[in-house]
Motif scaffolding. Structure first.
Motif, short mmCIF file in Angstrom:
data_model
loop_
_atom_site.label_atom_id
_atom_site.label_comp_id
_atom_site.label_asym_id
_atom_site.label_seq_id
_atom_site.Cartn_x
_atom_site.Cartn_y
_atom_site.Cartn_z
N MET A 85 -3.44 -23.71 -15.09
CA MET A 85 -3.08 -22.32 -15.42
C MET A 85 -3.89 -21.33 -14.57
SD MET A 85 -0.66 -22.12 -17.62
CE MET A 85 -0.79 -20.55 -18.42
N ILE A 86 -5.16 -21.62 -14.37
CA ILE A 86 -6.00 -20.75 -13.53
C ILE A 86 -5.49 -20.75 -12.11
CG2 ILE A 86 -8.31 -20.50 -12.52
CD1 ILE A 86 -9.37 -21.61 -15.24
N GLY A 87 -5.14 -21.93 -11.61
CA GLY A 87 -4.59 -22.02 -10.26
C GLY A 87 -3.27 -21.27 -10.13
N ALA A 88 -2.42 -21.39 -11.15
CA ALA A 88 -1.15 -20.68 -11.12
C ALA A 88 -1.37 -19.17 -11.11
CB ALA A 88 -0.30 -21.07 -12.33
N GLY A 89 -2.31 -18.69 -11.91
CA GLY A 89 -2.62 -17.26 -11.93
C GLY A 89 -3.15 -16.78 -10.59
N LEU A 90 -4.00 -17.57 -9.96
CA LEU A 90 -4.55 -17.18 -8.66
C LEU A 90 -3.47 -17.17 -7.58
CD1 LEU A 90 -7.97 -19.04 -8.66
CD2 LEU A 90 -7.60 -16.57 -8.64
N ILE A 91 -2.62 -18.20 -7.56
CA ILE A 91 -1.55 -18.23 -6.56
C ILE A 91 -0.61 -17.05 -6.75
CG2 ILE A 91 0.50 -19.52 -5.83
CD1 ILE A 91 -1.13 -22.09 -6.37
N MET A 92 -0.28 -16.75 -8.00
CA MET A 92 0.60 -15.60 -8.27
C MET A 92 -0.07 -14.30 -7.84
SD MET A 92 2.44 -14.78 -11.84
CE MET A 92 3.44 -13.34 -12.09
#
Length: 121
Positions: A92-99
């Motif tokens: 989830m953290i990775g998804a937020g950063l990529i977004m």
């Protein structure tokens, strides 16, 4: 009198004023939240086409998050595991950063385009 007021050396009148100010700020916060919910709804009822545009933007953000989630990894290092990070939270953290990175890049490109487009005209 409140113990915090005594600890900071605030008199009874000052403590009362602080309490009244805090309660007033809570009231203003809830008024703002109510306005945040009610006013756009009233505006959407007047112009349903605008609501469709907002829905399209929201769907776009959801699709972008789905793509970001698919691209993100779920790696957990020893240090982050000791802090309580799980593979799910890492994803989830990775998804937020990529977004965030994608939206930031699009906004910078849009600002640059807008700047040069207006400069040429």
């Amino acid at each position: 009198m409140d113990q915090a007021c005594i600890d900071f050396g605030i008199g009874e009148t000052g403590c009362t004023l602080i309490s009244v100010g805090l309660y007033f700020s809570y009231f203003l916060f809830f008024v703002a939240v109510a306005a945040l919910a009610i006013l756009p709804t009233m505006n959407a009822l007047k112009a349903p086409k605008e609501m469709a545009k907002s829905a399209a933007g929201l769907v776009g953000l959801i699709v972008l998050f789905g793509i970001s989630y698919a691209l993100s990894g779920d790696e957990v290092t020893i240090k982050t595991a000791s802090l309580g990070t799980t593979p799910e939270s890492s994803k989830m953290i990775g998804a937020g950063l990529i977004m965030f990175y994608f939206i930031f890049l699009v906004s910078v490109v849009g600002l640059g385009y807008s700047f040069f487009h207006k400069a040429i005209k």
